[in-house]
Design a protein around this motif. Structure first.
Motif, PDB file in Angstrom:
ATOM      1  N   GLU A  29       0.832  -1.192   0.000  1.00  0.00           N
ATOM      2  CA  GLU A  29       0.000   0.000   0.000  1.00  0.00           C
ATOM      3  C   GLU A  29       0.873   1.250   0.000  1.00  0.00           C
ATOM      4  OE1 GLU A  29      -3.646   2.042   2.576  1.00  0.00           O
ATOM      5  OE2 GLU A  29      -2.995  -0.004   3.015  1.00  0.00           O
ATOM      6  N   ALA A  30       0.625   2.105  -0.974  1.00  0.00           N
ATOM      7  CA  ALA A  30       1.390   3.354  -1.085  1.00  0.00           C
ATOM      8  C   ALA A  30       0.732   4.432  -0.224  1.00  0.00           C
ATOM      9  CB  ALA A  30       1.453   3.809  -2.530  1.00  0.00           C
ATOM     10  N   GLU A  31       1.501   4.986   0.704  1.00  0.00           N
ATOM     11  CA  GLU A  31       0.961   6.037   1.566  1.00  0.00           C
ATOM     12  C   GLU A  31       0.682   7.300   0.771  1.00  0.00           C
ATOM     13  OE1 GLU A  31       3.581   6.635   4.829  1.00  0.00           O
ATOM     14  OE2 GLU A  31       3.457   4.561   5.537  1.00  0.00           O
ATOM     15  N   CYS A  79       3.876  12.302  -3.616  1.00  0.00           N
ATOM     16  CA  CYS A  79       5.004  11.409  -3.366  1.00  0.00           C
ATOM     17  C   CYS A  79       6.325  12.102  -3.708  1.00  0.00           C
ATOM     18  CB  CYS A  79       4.816  10.152  -4.219  1.00  0.00           C
ATOM     19  SG  CYS A  79       5.846   8.760  -3.776  1.00  0.00           S
ATOM     20  N   VAL A  80       6.334  12.804  -4.827  1.00  0.00           N
ATOM     21  CA  VAL A  80       7.532  13.524  -5.272  1.00  0.00           C
ATOM     22  C   VAL A  80       7.904  14.622  -4.277  1.00  0.00           C
ATOM     23  CG1 VAL A  80       8.438  15.059  -7.065  1.00  0.00           C
ATOM     24  CG2 VAL A  80       7.128  13.018  -7.699  1.00  0.00           C
ATOM     25  N   ARG A 114       1.424   4.798 -12.209  1.00  0.00           N
ATOM     26  CA  ARG A 114       1.305   5.828 -11.182  1.00  0.00           C
ATOM     27  C   ARG A 114       2.592   5.859 -10.371  1.00  0.00           C
ATOM     28  NH1 ARG A 114      -2.835   4.804  -6.891  1.00  0.00           N
ATOM     29  NH2 ARG A 114      -1.748   2.798  -6.922  1.00  0.00           N
ATOM     30  N   ILE A 115       2.987   7.039  -9.927  1.00  0.00           N
ATOM     31  CA  ILE A 115       4.130   7.151  -9.024  1.00  0.00           C
ATOM     32  C   ILE A 115       3.688   6.673  -7.644  1.00  0.00           C
ATOM     33  CG2 ILE A 115       5.769   8.719  -7.910  1.00  0.00           C
ATOM     34  CD1 ILE A 115       5.456  10.586 -10.326  1.00  0.00           C
TER      35      ILE A 115
END
Length: 419
Positions: free
Chosen positions: A31-33, A39-40, A239-240
């Motif tokens: 899971e991406a927070e 994110c960048v 997606r990033i």
């Protein structure tokens, strides 16, 4: 059951009997927070091994931002605004900033392509150009004898910021990091000297600790110097989902660790039939790029098995030397022998395919002519279903199947290597 893989700007489907044992190589669920621009920005605010970018650059300095060319999925347009904000915060002027697309051995862009890659925000504010192998500065040589020839705009900049996407690379171990400079902004001579080491068993996907090619890349990159990197990890929907920023080596290594967590996939057993794709455009624009997915599939196919490679390859081979080597060889062995005796950039891809062909048949689904596919020692098919039906006919109703929808990104590892 119907399975679907990316192919060009569309998809290819195949129906596989429910009676067969099928394993699909997918990215691990993490899971991406944060995702995308958030994110960048998080990475830029918390760099690894360096101060923030706004604390490194100074007003009046000439700044080169190096990013990927059109053959890579790097979302430069999504990343650049946050980077430019950091430069603005330091008092830098946009007229002192140049975005350089690292071509490596690839073709030059059209102006429209440069605009699309940079994004409207950046394109209207900073200079954008391709790296130029005909206008380089020689900065020395690596221990392996690779000339460190760097495109002049990059070599003569006061500050160098490197952008890139992180994924497995079939002989450099991983993409990203200082690879943006070497070989990204270098010359054919330098690239050829570095890439000739691809025949070393340690030059393989997922290996970075003692990889001779990565060592050469980083030695050359250090001679040029880089002040800051920003590398992003993309999920299968592009997606990033992770970004790392800061020191060119320390930040890169942390990103590589995340790649292993996300894309290093344990497969229960080797397969009689492997279906592999790059996931569609732009990664399958030509065979030169599509080969990366093919190379990862070799880790999971049984000796004597069949790999079904699906890639549109509307640009054909994608490299003249690569095409020439394929057409001039009489057997796959000729390709492997040739890379040992006279390495040439482009030919290394042919040799890599030759090494796969030593282990397995390759059925190819593409937009290339049947004649061209056969010249690459592969069997042409008009559809994924047609290729699979033929493979199943050869391997029988008990065949074990592995599907790799994003073969260039995921790296399969066998749970029982002796299986």
């Amino acid at each position: 059951m119907i399975h679907e893989i990316g192919y060009g700007n569309g998809v290819q489907q195949v129906v596989i009997p429910d009676s067969l044992r099928v394993f699909t190589v997918k990215a691990n669920e993490i899971e991406a927070e944060l995702t995308g621009e958030a994110c960048v920005r998080e990475a830029l605010e918390h760099p690894i091994g360096t101060p923030r970018l706004r604390e490194i650059v100074k007003p009046g300095e000439k700044i080169a931002i190096v990013t990927s060319d059109i053959s890579r999925p790097m979302p430069t347009a999504e990343v650049l605004p946050a980077v430019l904000e950091e430069l603005e915060a330091a008092g830098c002027r946009f007229e002192d900033v140049t975005l350089v697309f690292a071509l490596g051995s690839h073709r030059h862009h059209t102006e429209e392509e440069r605009k699309k890659l940079a994004g409207e925000y950046a394109y209207e504010r900073i200079a954008c150009e391709d790296s130029d192998p005909d206008d380089c500065v020689r900065l020395g040589f690596t221990k392996a004898g690779t000339p460190v020839d760097i495109s002049r705009t990059v070599a003569e900049a006061d500050r160098r910021i490197l952008l890139g996407n992180l994924e497995y690379h079939y002989f450099a171990g991983y993409s990203g990091g200082l690879k943006a400079i070497m070989p990204g902004c270098s010359t054919p001579e330098a690239i050829q000297n570095d890439h000739r080491m691809m025949v070393d068993p340690k030059a393989c996907a997922g290996n970075i600790a003692d990889n001779p090619i990565r060592d050469d890349i980083e030695e050359g990159g250090a001679l040029c110097g880089a002040d800051f990197i920003l590398n992003v990890v993309l999920d299968e929907d592009k997606r990033i989902v992770r970004a790392v920023a800061g020191d060119p080596v320390k930040a890169h290594r942390e990103g590589c660790g995340y790649i292993d967590e996300l894309y290093g996939v344990t497969v229960p057993e080797k397969a009689d039939i492997v279906i592999v794709s790059q996931g569609g455009f732009p990664k399958d624009a030509n065979l030169y790029q599509t080969q990366k997915a093919l190379d990862n599939s070799k880790h999971v196919v049984k000796d004597g098995g069949i790999i079904i490679l699906a890639g549109a390859c509307t640009e054909g081979f994608g490299n003249k030397t690569f095409e020439a080597w394929m057409k001039e060889a009489e057997t796959p062995d000729d390709l492997i022998k040739r890379v040992h005796t006279g390495f040439r950039l482009g030919g290394h891809k042919a040799a890599a395919i030759g090494m796969v062909l030593k282990r397995a048949k390759i059925f190819m689904v593409s937009e290339m002519t049947d004649e061209l596919v056969r010249e690459a020692f592969m069997e042409p098919f008009g559809s994924l279903q047609e290729a699979f039906d033929k493979a199943l006919e050869e391997k029988g109703p008990g065949a074990r199947v592995v599907i790799m929808p994003h073969g260039g990104s995921t790296l399969p590892r066998i749970a029982d290597p002796l299986g």
